[in-house]
Design a protein around this motif. Structure first.
Motif, short mmCIF file in Angstrom:
data_model
loop_
_atom_site.label_atom_id
_atom_site.label_comp_id
_atom_site.label_asym_id
_atom_site.label_seq_id
_atom_site.Cartn_x
_atom_site.Cartn_y
_atom_site.Cartn_z
N SER A 166 0.79 -1.24 0.00
CA SER A 166 0.00 0.00 0.00
C SER A 166 0.82 1.28 0.00
N SER A 167 1.80 1.38 -0.88
CA SER A 167 2.51 2.65 -1.06
C SER A 167 2.18 3.17 -2.45
N VAL A 168 0.89 3.08 -2.78
CA VAL A 168 0.43 3.32 -4.14
C VAL A 168 -0.68 4.37 -4.15
N PHE A 169 -0.65 5.21 -5.17
CA PHE A 169 -1.61 6.30 -5.37
C PHE A 169 -2.24 6.04 -6.73
N PHE A 170 -3.56 5.86 -6.78
CA PHE A 170 -4.18 5.46 -8.05
C PHE A 170 -5.51 6.19 -8.25
N THR A 171 -5.95 6.23 -9.50
CA THR A 171 -7.19 6.93 -9.81
C THR A 171 -8.39 6.07 -9.40
N LYS A 172 -9.46 6.74 -9.09
CA LYS A 172 -10.71 6.03 -8.79
C LYS A 172 -11.20 5.30 -10.04
N ASP A 173 -10.94 5.87 -11.20
CA ASP A 173 -11.36 5.24 -12.45
C ASP A 173 -10.71 3.88 -12.64
#
Length: 252
Positions: A166-173
């Motif tokens: 969980s060191s991840v940044f992602f789009t809701k899409d």
């Protein structure tokens, strides 16, 4: 009211971690996105039917941008994450466990990356392992690699040479496009989800900064990802995604 350019939803699921959760919330509240005045964030907490009085933290909710959702039945982190993300209003998602600590500039750093690379659906950073007292555990860092493409990254994952937490940044899409978290999994749900994102040929951008402190403590040590557990998970995912891997011509 001026429309913000970006909204980030920080997502935490929790179960019987009342004291540690409060520290996690406070660390998120200390996040500094300035000078990006067009960026805002919220924190969605999904309580997986805790029995330790976790709900008492939110009776007179002192955090204006925190939304608390309580489940009536314990259904595991995948279920809670899915419900929390469904309820969030952000464009981008950052997951932080309810016993971990986000660093002050993490959301700022990810926001800069996302604004500079609007076509990229997800970004991967690194994190540090700490003990129950937040003391740094030497020699046990987690860091990602800068792979050249999804084929190389998937190959490394299925060889047991790399994993994504969980060191991840992602789009809701991309979250909905990849099919959300598998609610049938009791562990390894992060890696499972990110494998599916890679199978969509969505390559993450590597960012060389530390996103958070991942806490090892007495109640989660037995659930930690050992090499043996990781390889067993990989065998399961290899079977689960055998058709997709064959189609992508990835031999693992």
């Amino acid at each position: 009211m001026e429309k913000k350019e970006m909204k980030i939803s920080v997502i935490s699921t929790t179960y019987n971690r009342k004291d540690l959760l409060k520290q996690t919330i406070e660390s998120v509240q200390k996040s500094i996105v300035a000078p990006l005045d067009s960026v805002e964030f919220e924190h969605i907490i999904y309580d997986d039917a805790s029995t330790d009085g976790t709900e008492e933290l939110f009776k007179d909710n002192p955090w204006k941008n925190v939304k608390y959702i309580r489940g009536e039945e314990n259904k595991g982190p995948s279920y809670g994450r899915n419900r929390a993300i469904e309820a969030c209003t952000g464009d981008y998602i950052f997951l932080i466990d309810s016993d971990d600590i986000i660093l002050q500039r993490t959301l700022h750093n990810f926001a800069i990356c996302a604004l500079e690379h609007p076509q990229t659906q997800w970004f991967v950073s690194s994190f540090l392992h700490v003990d129950n007292d937040l003391k740094y555990i030497v020699g046990d860092d987690y860091y990602t690699w800068n792979f050249k493409d999804t084929h190389e990254m998937l190959t490394a994952i299925f060889k047991g040479e790399h994993f994504i937490q969980s060191s991840v940044f992602f789009t809701k899409d991309i979250f909905f496009k990849a099919g959300m978290f598998d609610e049938n999994l009791s562990m390894g749900e992060d890696l499972d989800f990110f494998i599916r994102v890679l199978l969509l040929d969505e390559m993450p951008k590597f960012e060389a900064f530390i996103s958070h402190l991942h806490r090892f403590h007495t109640s989660n040590l037995s659930d930690g990802i050992t090499k043996e557990k990781h390889l067993k998970q990989i065998d399961f995912f290899r079977e689960k995604y055998s058709a997709e891997l064959a189609k992508a011509q990835i031999k693992v």
